[in-house]
Write an enzyme that holds these catalytic residues in place. Structure first.
Site: not given
Ligand code: UGA
Length: 434
Positions: A30, A256
């Site tokens: 890094d 993301c």
């Molecule tokens: C997301 C993807 O799920 C991963 O597969 C991907 O690798 C990652 O982005 C990335 O591109 O690096 P992440 O951002 O860690 O992962 O979080 P998620 O668990 O997907 O949640 C994203 C958002 O959606 C959160 O704010 C969560 O609260 C919201 N969410 C999730 C909802 O509002 N409703 C749901 O049913 C699920």
């Protein structure tokens, strides 16, 4: 094998630690000397369950080391993974590839002739081909799908591996890197560069669409007097639809999904294959934040000016201290701008929130945040917020008004304890006037 991992943020630090766990010799790289010093001494500068233990174990054994030197990385690695960020550009919705381009150029300048440069960052389709055409060292693309909060698990036991490769030599090298994961039966998809890049952006676009779909249904439920929680449960029993990612609420945030769908739509426009629905997915998501602000105003008699508002949650989701594009903080900041006296509490994200939103108030506990509040907003679904006793909470606040922005609190328990309880996508009781 001897691997380097360039970029030691959420993705890179996790990938480096997990590659060491698989038995490889790993060098993390890094440009930030403070981050490297922290990681080298076994400290992880962000919250990710299970990662500190893994990093401490493998730095102690010497299997995992960190450096700021590309020269050292080039001399060391057989395979170099590039895991740097691709933020949204300041001047458009597109992805900023400055860090990806710089990392590839720096490692290509020092890598051995027969090394393999593997991109893991989320990039606009076409990037891998451009980098392969720019550098003499062979390029491959191996997108990641890890979720914050489950990063270690998702890396060691992924749903699938995707190799975007241009030769059997590159495929063989990646098969060797991931041999234990493949031996455990993980499905492998090999593809050309554009398809491999698209798997990642399409996956995030699908997940965002699923969340915005249920949130659009929440809007309809609000208008029709339906209940989106029950609707989602009933829809989810259909195997073809499934229950996952159908949690209605204040919407998606983080580093993301929001920027990835914008970058994807931007790239699709450039390619002449527009994905207009993704703009609506984004718009639905942002409207949910507006709705919480609207409910807050309604519960405060039309304006939040001077009201004490307790915001439970700052991270974009539980099990994370990441506040990038956090719906909770977006709502908190807007109410503050409208003249509310806002106090935020989050189990892990307080330091990050304070740095970015220094003008918001912060409490040391949920109970402290509730003290004297005219309104409570539940905006990140940490399990401990579900454990709050509504009767005890009522004794702390000035006025027992709550909005559940994540649809997980037990409405009956809160209402029987004397609270005016509103949730997104649920009927607003008659007489609330909102
Ligand atoms: C997301 C993807 O799920 C991963 O597969 C991907 O690798 C990652 O982005 C990335 O591109 O690096 P992440 O951002 O860690 O992962 O979080 P998620 O668990 O997907 O949640 C994203 C958002 O959606 C959160 O704010 C969560 O609260 C919201 N969410 C999730 C909802 O509002 N409703 C749901 O049913 C699920």
């Amino acid at each position: 094998m001897r691997l380097t991992v360039i970029g030691t943020g959420y993705l890179g630090a996790t990938h480096a630690a997990c590659m060491a766990e698989l038995g490889h010799e790993v060098l993390g790289v890094d440009v930030d000397p403070d981050k490297i010093a922290a990681l080298q001494s076994g400290r992880v500068p962000f919250h990710e369950p299970g990662l500190p233990e893994l990093i401490a174990r493998h730095t102690a054994s010497g299997r995992l080391r960190f450096t700021t030197s590309y020269e050292e990385a080039g001399a060391f690695g057989e395979v170099h993974f590039v895991c740097v960020g691709t933020p949204q550009r300041a001047d458009s919705d597109g992805a900023d590839l400055t860090y990806v381009d710089a990392a590839f150029a720096a490692i290509a300048a020092h890598a051995a002739e027969d090394a393999l440069l593997v991109g893991k960052s989320t990039v606009p389709v076409g990037t891998a081909r451009r980098l392969a055409d720019t550098h003499d060292t062979e390029v491959a693309w191996n997108p990641e799908f890890l979720r914050e909060g489950f990063a270690v698990e998702d890396t060691l036991r992924p749903d699938r591996l995707v190799f975007g490769v241009a030769s059997s030599r590159a495929e063989a090298a990646l098969r060797e890197v991931y041999a234990p994961v493949l031996a455990a039966g993980t499905p492998l998809v090999t593809a050309d560069f554009p398809t491999a890049e698209l798997v990642k952006t399409a996956a995030n676009a699908f997940l965002a669409t699923k969340i915005s779909f249920i949130n659009a249904m929440a809007e309809v439920c609000e208008a029709a007097g339906g209940d989106v929680g029950i609707l989602a449960e009933a829809l989810g029993h259909d195997d073809r639809i499934g229950r996952k990612f159908l949690r209605a609420g204040v919407g998606f945030g983080g580093g993301c999904l929001p920027k990835d769908i914008r970058a994807f739509a931007h790239r699709a426009d450039e390619l002449g294959a527009p994905l207009r629905f993704l703009r609506e997915v984004d718009a639905i998501n942002m409207r949910r934040r507006d709705r919480v602000v609207e409910l807050a105003r309604g519960l405060c008699g039309g304006a939040v000016l001077g009201a004490r508002v307790a915001v439970l949650g700052a991270a974009f989701k539980p099990d994370s201290d990441d506040i990038r594009d956090s719906p909770a903080l977006n709502v908190a900041a807007r109410l503050k701008l409208d003249g509310a006296d806002v106090t935020v509490y989050d189990p892990e994200a307080m330091d990050n929130a304070r740095k970015t939103f220094p003008l918001l108030g912060y409490a040391m506990s949920a109970e402290e945040a509730l003290l004297g509040a005219d309104l409570v907003l539940h905006l990140t679904e940490w399990p401990q917020f579900r454990e709050i006793d509504p009767a005890r909470a009522r004794s702390l606040v000035s006025r027992p008004h709550i909005v559940d922005g994540r649809g997980v609190l037990d409405a009956d328990r809160w209402t029987s304890a004397g609270w005016r309880f509103l949730a997104l996508g649920r009927p607003v009781p008659a007489g609330e006037g909102i």
